[in-house]
Write a protein that holds these residues in place. Structure first.
Motif, short mmCIF file in Angstrom:
data_model
loop_
_atom_site.label_atom_id
_atom_site.label_comp_id
_atom_site.label_asym_id
_atom_site.label_seq_id
_atom_site.Cartn_x
_atom_site.Cartn_y
_atom_site.Cartn_z
N THR B 162 0.76 -0.96 -0.04
CA THR B 162 0.10 -0.25 0.03
C THR B 162 1.07 1.09 0.14
O THR B 162 0.65 2.08 -0.41
N ALA B 165 2.34 1.64 -3.35
CA ALA B 165 0.62 2.21 -4.03
C ALA B 165 0.65 3.15 -4.15
O ALA B 165 1.05 4.19 -5.09
N ILE B 166 1.04 4.14 -3.33
CA ILE B 166 0.12 5.75 -2.83
C ILE B 166 2.21 6.25 -3.23
O ILE B 166 1.54 7.43 -4.08
N GLU B 169 1.54 6.54 -7.32
CA GLU B 169 0.59 7.54 -7.56
C GLU B 169 0.98 8.71 -7.54
O GLU B 169 0.18 9.47 -8.55
N ARG B 172 2.99 9.90 -10.45
CA ARG B 172 2.40 9.96 -11.47
C ARG B 172 0.97 11.10 -11.51
O ARG B 172 0.98 11.38 -13.03
N GLY B 173 0.41 11.32 -10.19
CA GLY B 173 -0.45 12.18 -10.05
C GLY B 173 0.41 13.64 -10.86
O GLY B 173 0.01 14.28 -11.18
N GLN B 183 2.28 17.80 -3.10
CA GLN B 183 1.96 15.40 -3.32
C GLN B 183 2.83 15.27 -1.63
O GLN B 183 2.68 14.47 -1.37
N LEU B 186 0.89 15.78 1.50
CA LEU B 186 0.10 14.61 0.91
C LEU B 186 -0.46 13.44 1.28
O LEU B 186 -0.98 12.44 1.83
N ALA B 187 0.67 13.04 0.50
CA ALA B 187 0.48 11.03 0.34
C ALA B 187 1.55 10.21 2.26
O ALA B 187 0.92 9.48 2.53
N VAL B 190 -0.90 10.70 4.01
CA VAL B 190 -2.35 9.33 4.39
C VAL B 190 -2.05 8.09 4.19
O VAL B 190 -2.49 7.42 5.06
N ARG B 193 -1.69 8.34 8.75
CA ARG B 193 -3.42 8.13 8.54
C ARG B 193 -3.41 6.54 8.62
O ARG B 193 -4.53 6.00 9.47
N ALA B 194 -3.50 6.41 7.54
CA ALA B 194 -3.18 4.67 7.29
C ALA B 194 -2.97 3.60 8.49
O ALA B 194 -3.56 2.68 9.09
#
Lengths: 214, 214
Positions: B162, B165-166, B169, B172-173, B183, B186-187, B190, B193-194
DNA sequence: GTCTATACTCTGATAGAC
DNA sequence: GTCTATCAGAGTATAGAC
């Protein structure tokens, strides 16, 4: 719309056309789209290479059909869970569980359909419009969650991309020996932990999702 | 190990070999590895196609060098932040911020290096070993966090995937017009938090990471 | 190191018999 | 719908002059 519903139970009864889609999806997943030749696909199906063109106009048309089927089923699912109502947390949890379960049970292997290698093919304009629809639906769900204070107020597009990335990662993980049965709840849990304002309430979300029938 | 450190400031002074790596990475990112021909690369560099073979043994060798450079820099960074000590939350936050900032500032485009299309190339055995090292380092960090009650006790491999993957991403974003400066935080936010047992303490993690020098 | 010329393979797609 | 036969183009890589 599970794929099994529209296909015969045993592979031997599948139409040649469905077999081409099936084997192509598997070869694309392990060798990439360009790394898979039409001869590879036809050998896997058990026909000669030119016979493929009785069923598809081109190799790209195979990718197009695989992709549009997958996008349509995702859009349908998002609409279905949105119609059911409930809080955005429950809605997102139910969608994630359904989507990942569906992806892992589906005989078609969709791991690389969303790579640039395929998405950038000039013949796939229609699919890119469908992809926009899917993205908009998922972003709308996230936006509803933010408005209702269910989710944290981060950039919606970034959050949607994160959700997509975790769905795709769950698909890829299962292909590498991870315990399949665990993936849907694991992925849904991680996503909701990341997005929810109060991650401590996930157990309640899970309970409400199950009582809503999933 | 930021790439800028070992390269001249202006593109005109780069060696042909570095220019091949640079343009190849960009073409791979938009057309895929197999969708990019050695002619495409050489045209972008401004040399003829056979001249490429004065610098690389094969097209695969280009992907191999790009991938091993990226993996080595990631491993080095994970080791660096691990040596600094601090809680696993702070360590992971610092690594994520550094990694994503580095990826977005690096002129080389590494978006597709981790696709099967490239990872499965038979010539890339050495890279797969490096990838195992990187995965083990990141899993060790997550495991430390779980043992110390910083992180939730979910499947470590799933959590590592995970996180990866983030990161990908976020890369890519940024290539699709997202505000680059946002970015990394933010990443990292997130992801934490997870993973964190108490996501409410993220502000404290962020503060400690900044006082530790990042 | 870069060039021209070229070898050789693989690929997607078509033609036309059955 | 499937087959055999075939083509035209693109692909990687090598040889050898400069």
């Amino acid at each position: 719309m599970p794929t099994e519903g529209k296909l015969p139970a045993t592979a031997a009864q599948w139409s040649t056309r469905e077999l081409i889609l099936l084997e192509a999806s598997r070869l694309f997943a392990t060798r990439g789209f360009r790394g898979t030749s039409t001869r590879d696909i036809c050998t896997a199906v058990g026909i000669r290479q030119p016979s493929l063109y009785s069923h598809f106009l081109s190799k790209q048309a195979i990718a197009q059909e695989l992709l549009s089927r997958d996008l349509n089923s995702g859009i349908e699912a998002l609409d279905r869970f949105a119609r059911d109502g409930g809080s955005p947390s429950v809605e997102l949890y139910r969608y994630l569980r359904w989507e990942i379960t569906y992806d892992l049970e589906d005989p078609f292997d969709k791991r690389v359909l969303y790579n640039v290698e395929i998405l950038a093919l000039p013949e796939l304009d229609g699919c890119r419009e469908l992809l926009d629809v899917y993205n908009n639906r998922l972003e709308a769900l996230i936006r509803r969650g933010i408005r209702g204070k269910d989710f944290i107020a981060l950039d919606v597009i970034f959050l949607r991309r994160t959700v997509d990335a975790i769905i795709l990662e769950a698909m890829r993980g299962s292909a590498e020996g991870a315990p399949i049965a665990d993936q849907p709840d694991l992925a849904a849990t991680v996503v909701l932990r990341a997005l929810m304002q109060t991650p401590g309430e996930i157990d309640s979300v899970r309970a409400r999702a199950h009582s809503a029938g999933l």
